[in-house]
Enzyme design. Sequence first.
Site, mmCIF file in Angstrom:
data_model
loop_
_atom_site.group_PDB
_atom_site.id
_atom_site.type_symbol
_atom_site.label_atom_id
_atom_site.label_comp_id
_atom_site.label_asym_id
_atom_site.label_seq_id
_atom_site.Cartn_x
_atom_site.Cartn_y
_atom_site.Cartn_z
ATOM 1 N N LYS A 1 -30.490 -12.007 -6.844
ATOM 2 C CA LYS A 1 -30.558 -10.806 -6.003
ATOM 3 C C LYS A 1 -31.682 -11.034 -4.999
ATOM 4 O O LYS A 1 -32.853 -11.046 -5.368
ATOM 5 C CB LYS A 1 -30.837 -9.583 -6.871
ATOM 6 C CG LYS A 1 -31.023 -8.267 -6.135
ATOM 7 C CD LYS A 1 -31.316 -7.170 -7.161
ATOM 8 C CE LYS A 1 -31.419 -5.790 -6.546
ATOM 9 N NZ LYS A 1 -32.680 -5.598 -5.783
ATOM 10 N N TYR B 1 -34.360 -11.842 -9.778
ATOM 11 C CA TYR B 1 -34.636 -10.671 -8.938
ATOM 12 C C TYR B 1 -35.821 -11.004 -8.042
ATOM 13 O O TYR B 1 -36.973 -10.953 -8.469
ATOM 14 C CB TYR B 1 -34.936 -9.474 -9.837
ATOM 15 C CG TYR B 1 -35.151 -8.159 -9.137
ATOM 16 C CD1 TYR B 1 -34.858 -7.976 -7.788
ATOM 17 C CD2 TYR B 1 -35.640 -7.064 -9.844
ATOM 18 C CE1 TYR B 1 -35.051 -6.762 -7.165
ATOM 19 C CE2 TYR B 1 -35.833 -5.839 -9.236
ATOM 20 C CZ TYR B 1 -35.532 -5.683 -7.900
ATOM 21 O OH TYR B 1 -35.734 -4.465 -7.296
ATOM 22 N N THR C 1 -35.310 1.015 -8.434
ATOM 23 C CA THR C 1 -34.919 2.408 -8.241
ATOM 24 C C THR C 1 -34.860 3.138 -9.576
ATOM 25 O O THR C 1 -35.106 4.344 -9.645
ATOM 26 C CB THR C 1 -33.548 2.484 -7.544
ATOM 27 O OG1 THR C 1 -33.634 1.783 -6.312
ATOM 28 C CG2 THR C 1 -33.125 3.912 -7.288
#
Length: 299
Positions: free
Chosen positions: A163, A135, A47
């Site tokens: 994550k 990630y 993001t």
Amino acid sequence: MAFLSGLSAFPITPSDRGGHVDTAALKRLVTRLCTAGVDSIGLLGSTGTYMYLSREERRRALSVAIDETGASIPVVVGVGALRTDEAVRLAQDAKASGAAAGLLAAVSYAPLTEDEVFEHFSTVARESGLPIVIYDNPGTTHFRFTANLVERLAHVPGIVAIKNPTEKPEEISSHLAQQRSMTPKGFPIGYSGDWSAAEAMICGADTWYSVLAGILPDVCLRMVRAAQNGDVEEARRLDATLSPIWDLFKQFSSLRTVYTIADLLGVSKAEPPRPILPLPALAKEKVAHCLTLLEQDLA
């Protein structure tokens, strides 16, 4: 890594068409997160469009966030890059600036093997000295971490958390149990995918890595606290209240939607980095209507 629990809020990184970070707008975004009291800030995630920014601009963004948070809220910063040596330098920059951890994805142009990803992550953790969060973001990297690879990486010194994506809410419980069984005790397991986050937290995940919390942290924090306190009914009620936002995320992408929300709220007028285009007028009207309904529901 106790700070890698609860709500990790991921703001956009406002910048101009030349890729220069709008530090004033970023400061406003970070201030909102500090005021809300999120558990950590995920700077320069997907993001935060980290792959669209130069090393210098990443450092500028991180400096703003660290200065604004002080020692009050940990900052987890994206350090992904195509080359291992570049990722090492980005992680070293992050450590020198005071980041609490680095968020590392298996970014590539040529498809990577598991052994290549293992060496990439191990090298960044070892040579940077920065705690590294795995990630797993197959939607952008097109690489999926297998259970075996997660187990190998979780035992590498300096790799401290993961994550995960949440593609099927009904599988979160079994997925979480499997990862718990193969990772060290105290290894924080978190999930992204905002529309499935309530179920992930209800199932006992440590962390919600949230896109929406980067611009609307208060309601997201309420949902996390409800789940953490065992109030399943309230967590699901708040999740249902946010369902129109989740529908926008699915229709327009979370990235384009949160840029529009930031604009509508007067926090940032920046557009996404090209070639990503901002939402057209009709879509923007739909987001504005959704925000109005959300405000009424929460009131």
